[in-house]
Scaffold this motif. Structure first.
Motif, PDB file in Angstrom:
ATOM      1  N   PRO A 244      46.285  28.951  37.977  1.00 26.66           N
ATOM      2  CA  PRO A 244      46.812  30.315  38.057  1.00 26.66           C
ATOM      3  C   PRO A 244      47.256  30.860  36.701  1.00 26.66           C
ATOM      4  O   PRO A 244      47.263  32.066  36.490  1.00 26.66           O
ATOM      5  N   PRO A 248      45.464  35.559  34.571  1.00 28.20           N
ATOM      6  CA  PRO A 248      45.762  36.798  33.830  1.00 28.20           C
ATOM      7  C   PRO A 248      44.986  36.877  32.525  1.00 28.20           C
ATOM      8  O   PRO A 248      44.596  37.980  32.107  1.00 28.20           O
ATOM      9  N   GLY A 249      44.735  35.725  31.897  1.00 30.71           N
ATOM     10  CA  GLY A 249      43.945  35.692  30.660  1.00 30.71           C
ATOM     11  C   GLY A 249      42.546  36.224  30.905  1.00 30.71           C
ATOM     12  O   GLY A 249      42.037  37.075  30.165  1.00 30.71           O
ATOM     13  N   GLY A 252      42.679  39.907  31.637  1.00 28.80           N
ATOM     14  CA  GLY A 252      42.910  40.619  30.389  1.00 28.80           C
ATOM     15  C   GLY A 252      41.635  40.712  29.568  1.00 28.80           C
ATOM     16  O   GLY A 252      41.273  41.788  29.070  1.00 28.80           O
ATOM     17  N   PHE A 253      40.921  39.597  29.482  1.00 31.74           N
ATOM     18  CA  PHE A 253      39.674  39.547  28.713  1.00 31.74           C
ATOM     19  C   PHE A 253      38.684  40.579  29.260  1.00 31.74           C
ATOM     20  O   PHE A 253      38.113  41.379  28.526  1.00 31.74           O
ATOM     21  N   CYS A 255      39.248  43.233  31.050  1.00 30.42           N
ATOM     22  CA  CYS A 255      39.718  44.586  30.747  1.00 30.42           C
ATOM     23  C   CYS A 255      39.403  44.935  29.302  1.00 30.42           C
ATOM     24  O   CYS A 255      38.954  46.050  28.995  1.00 30.42           O
ATOM     25  N   GLY A 256      39.671  43.983  28.402  1.00 32.81           N
ATOM     26  CA  GLY A 256      39.445  44.213  26.975  1.00 32.81           C
ATOM     27  C   GLY A 256      37.992  44.580  26.710  1.00 32.81           C
ATOM     28  O   GLY A 256      37.689  45.557  26.015  1.00 32.81           O
TER      29      GLY A 256
END
Lengths: 269, 269
Positions: A244, A248-249, A252-253, A255-256
Motif C-alpha cells: 500500500p 500513492p507513488g 502520482g507518477f 498523474c505526472g
C-alpha cells in the motif's frame, strides 16, 4: 545489548467469565465497561443511579453479563469473589481505600487518574475483529497515543481481520490433524504456519475458504510443503499484492505523466 | 451499540521493582526476561545452567536486577514474595503444577505454549522510547501479528519518541505550575494539553525545548490560550508537516513529469 527501562509490560489479560467490579458509572467507567465486555468478563457495577452515563445505562439495560447495584461501594464484602477492580469515581480518598483493600486481597486494581493506585494502566486501543492493538505512552501523553492510534488505524490493511480469522481457523484444523502439545511436532506445526504467513499476502489469506484450507493441509502439510495461493484456487490479481505504501507513488507518477503530456499537447496547438 | 466479545483486555502492567520469577532459561525465557527488564522488574531466574540461551546468560551476567539460581523449580518456597511468574520449560506436567500453585497464591502467571494455564498472553511488541505498542491476534496468528507489527513500525513518524518525551515533560511542568489531583483544574489541564497536541505536529512537538515550553506555559497556559509553534520560536518548514502518506504521491508525480519531459526531449532530437 542492554535494556532501556522505564516501560511497562504490555499484556493481553484474559477475562473470559472472570468477575470484574466497576466502581463508578460515569464517562470513564463506561469506557472501562466496554473494554471488559470485549474480553467476555462478568461485570458488576456499583454506582448511584444519579451519576450514570447514558452509555453505562445502556450496558446495564442491554447486557446479560452486567449486574448493577444502585449504591456506593461499601467495603470488603463487595470484593468477595472479584477477579479485577476498576474504579472511576471522583472521591480521591475513597479511591485510595478501595485500592488498599484490593492490594490486601491481591486483586488487580486500576484507579482512574491516580497512577500510584494502579497495578496496570490502559492505553489507546484499536479493535478489528480478533486483532487488538494497544498504544501506550507510559503516561506521557494520552492524547498523542490517540493521534498515533488514528495513524495506525489508517494503515491497517482493509481485510486484516478476515486474514487473522482464516489463519486462526487453519491453525485449529492443523491442530486437529496433527494433535499434541509442544515437542518436535509443535515446532513443525509452528514452522509450517509461519511459512504460510510468509508465502501468502494478507489479501490472499483473507480469501481462504474451507476447500482451499483442506487443500493446503492435504496437499501441503501432509506432503511437507506450503502451497502457493494459485495452487489452491485462491488467487488475487498481482496488483492487489502491491504494498500500500507504493500505491500513492504509482498514482502520482501516472498523474505526472498525464499532466505533462497534456501540457505538451496544449502547447502544440 | 453492542459489544463483540472474544477479545482480551489489553493492559500496561506496572512492574517497577516488582519481583518476577522466570522458570526456564531458553529462547522463549530470554524474550520474557527482556520484556520484564524493560518494565524495571527485579528478576529471578530458575533454570539449570545447561539449558541457558546465550541471551539469558548475557542478562544474568550483565544486569544487577537479575538473580540466578542454577537448578530446577522446587515448589512453594520459590514463590515466596513473588509478584508474577512466567514459565518457559518443556515439561508440560511441571508447568501445569507451577500454574496451579500460582493460582492458589493469586500470583499472575503465564505458562508458555499452554493457553489454559495463562492469566495473560503476550503479543508482538514495538518499543520506541516511552512509546510501546502491542499487537495481539488473540492467539489466532502470532506470525501475522509480527507482519502487522512490521507494517506499523514502518509508518511511525521518525521522531515520535522525542515528541512523546517532550509532551511528557511539558505535562510535568504544567502539573508543577497548577498542582492538584482531579477536579475542575485537572480537567482544564487535560483540555489544554489536548489542544497543544492538536495544534502542534509531531515534528514540532519533538523540537520543543526548555525555553519554548516555558513560553508555552507563561504566555499560553497562564493566559488561557495555546500558542502556535512559530510563536514560541519552534517552527519547522511547512513541507515537514506534509502527511507522510502524501510524500510518495508527490515523489511519483515529480518522477512522472521528469520522465515524460525526458522522453519528449529525446524524441525531438
Amino acid at each position: 545489548m542492554s535494556v532501556t527501562g522505564g516501560g511497562s509490560l504490555l499484556l493481553a489479560w484474559r477475562l473470559k467469565d472472570k468477575r470484574v467490579l466497576i466502581v463508578g458509572g460515569g464517562d470513564v467507567a463506561s469506557g472501562r465497561i466496554e473494554a471488559v465486555l470485549v474480553a467476555d468478563a462478568l461485570v458488576t457495577i456499583i454506582s448511584p443511579a444519579l451519576g450514570l452515563h447514558p452509555q453505562t445505562r445502556h450496558f446495564i439495560e442491554n447486557s446479560d453479563r452486567v449486574t448493577y447495584h444502585d449504591r456506593v461501594f461499601q467495603g470488603h464484602d463487595d470484593l468477595d469473589g472479584v477477579d479485577m477492580v476498576l474504579t472511576a469515581i471522583d472521591d480521591v480518598e475513597w479511591s485510595r481505600q478501595i485500592c488498599a483493600l484490593c492490594r490486601e486481597l491481591k486483586i488487580p486494581v486500576n484507579v482512574a487518574d491516580i497512577p500510584p493506585s494502579c497495578d496496570f494502566y490502559f492505553g489507546s486501543q484499536i479493535r478489528r475483529g480478533p486483532l487488538q492493538i494497544m498504544i501506550s505512552t507510559n503516561g506521557n501523553g494520552p492524547k498523542l497515543a490517540n493521534i498515533i492510534k488514528k495513524r495506525i488505524e489508517g494503515t491497517l490493511p482493509e481485510n486484516v481481520e478476515e486474514a487473522i480469522e482464516k489463519i486462526g481457523a487453519l491453525r485449529a484444523k492443523l491442530r486437529e490433524r496433527a494433535p499434541g502439545v509442544g515437542g518436535l511436532l509443535g515446532k513443525k506445526r509452528m514452522r509450517w504456519m509461519v511459512s504460510v504467513c510468509n508465502t501468502w499476502s494478507i489479501d490472499e489469506l483473507a480469501r481462504l475458504g474451507n476447500d482451499s484450507m483442506e487443500k493446503l493441509l492435504v496437499e501441503g502439510w501432509d506432503k511437507g510443503r506450503v502451497l502457493k495461493p494459485h495452487e489452491t484456487g485462491v488467487a488475487v490479481p498481482w496488483w492487489w499484492n502491491i504494498p500500500p505504501q507504493v500505491t500513492p507513488g504509482i498514482a502520482g507518477f501516472t498523474c505526472g505523466v498525464a499532466v505533462t503530456v497534456a501540457i505538451f499537447i496544449l502547447r502544440r496547438r
